[in-house]
Every structure is written in C-alpha cells, then in structure tokens.
Design a protein around this motif. Structure first.
Motif: not given
Length: 229
Positions: A96-97, A102-103, A105-116, A122-125
């Motif tokens: 689900s996450g 894990w939100g 785009r919903l919370f407009h998080w900044q992805a860490s350097e690892f995910f970038l 370039q998202e947190t999944n």
C-alpha cells in the motif's frame, strides 16, 4: 461485465467489491472504444488518480483485515498461524505504501540523495529502484510477481480442493484461499485488459487485483482456518 454468484450468495462487502471491479472494467473499455486514451492516462489511471488511490486503500484495508485475523488466530490456532498472517499483513501494508510512494507526491516530500540517484522516477519507493542495470519493477515486482499472483488466484483454488497435501500445507501456512468467484473475475479482468491497448491500462488491472485480495481475506474458501470465525 461478468456474472458471478447469485446476489443472495454475496455478502454486502463482496457485492461492493465485485461491483467496483466490474465498474473498473466497464470504464476501461469505454475509454478504449471511445478513443479517450489521453483522458484515461491523465485522469482515470494517472499517478495519484482514483484508480491508484483505490488500489492503495484496498491494499491497506487488506493489511488491517490480516492483522485482525492474526490476533484472532493467536488464541485459536497458535503462534505460528498468527505470525504468518501478521507477516502477510505487513506485506500488504508495504504494498500500500509503495503504491503511493509513501506519500511522496501527497506531502511533497523531498527525496533523499539515494532515491534521486537510484530510483527511476526519483521517488521514495523501492519498486522503482535501479540496481546496476536491473530495474526491480521489471524483475522482482514485474513478471515474476504477476506469475505468483496468477498461480495464487487461478491454480491454488483448484488444487486446494483436489489435493489433500496442498490443502494441509495451505492451512498450515494460514494462506487465505480464493473462491470460484475470484477466479472468474481474474479471468474476465485478464481477458479485458489484454484486449485493451492503452497506456497505464495495468493500473486498472492492479486495482481489480487489490479488490479481489480484500474480498478473499474477508471471505476465503478456508475461512475456518485463517479468519476469526
């Protein structure tokens, strides 16, 4: 789209879930035959659109049902069945996450350097990670996972009722077994989606699978072995 059991045999939850699955197939076909491919891609089946959020919600609800069953099984069938069911719940919570990053785009998080650097979008999944030249979405989360899901939905229900060894293993592992109606919907959805040539059509497919998963966990064939009944 497909007639399953008689309405009187369906629970209220199943009536809703199968109704949603049929409606999803119907809308997908309408978008296709009317040539509204871009509205389908950019609206109905877009990132963070109704289908993707529906999938995430159904996967999350599935995890809650499994956690509920795990607590019930703890006292009735013992620790092993409860822990296995809880583990299945964690897998669906994770799915689900991942579905909504894990939100991100919903919370407009900044992805860490690892995910970038290592995520294809370039998202947190995790499912879009690229390890070397390998894309996990095509290997771990792609065709291999699809085959496992199809075996679960189409093959397990058949062999469960025919082979005692399979039935004993499935029950020992607390695996909720699909019913015939879930098999029929899987076949219908597969045929429809394969006949539709549109980008992001698989979003509809994933949503239907998430609806079927929730239905199975609420009313499995072996309810006496894997639920709180």
């Amino acid at each position: 789209m497909v007639r399953l059991n008689a309405p009187s045999r369906l629970s209220v939850a199943d009536s809703f879930l199968f109704g949603m699955a049929n409606a999803t197939l119907l809308f997908t076909v309408i978008y296709y035959i009317t040539g509204l491919h871009e509205p389908f891609r950019l609206g109905f089946a877009t990132e963070d659109g109704p289908v993707e959020w529906g999938t995430a919600i159904c996967l999350f609800l599935s995890s809650l049902v499994l956690f509920r069953n795990a607590f019930a099984l703890w006292g009735r069938r013992g620790v092993t069945a409860a822990l296995l069911t809880g583990f299945y719940g964690l897998l669906f919570f994770f799915a689900s996450g991942e579905e909504i990053s894990w939100g991100f785009r919903l919370f407009h998080w900044q992805a860490s350097e690892f995910f970038l650097q290592h995520n294809a979008q370039q998202e947190t999944n995790l499912h879009n990670l690229v390890v070397g030249d390998v894309k996990l979405v095509k290997t771990v989360f792609g065709s291999g996972l699809t085959v496992m899901i199809m075996l679960y939905l189409l093959v397990l229900p058949l062999v469960y009722t025919r082979l005692d060894a399979v039935r004993r293993i499935a029950d020992a592992l607390a695996v909720p077994v699909p019913e015939s109606r879930h098999m029929l919907m899987t076949v219908a959805a597969t045929l429809v989606i394969l006949s539709v040539q549109m980008m992001t059509k698989w979003e509809s497919y994933e949503f239907i699978f998430s609806l079927m998963a929730l239905s199975i966990f609420l009313n499995p064939r072996n309810a006496d072995q894997v639920t709180n009944r």
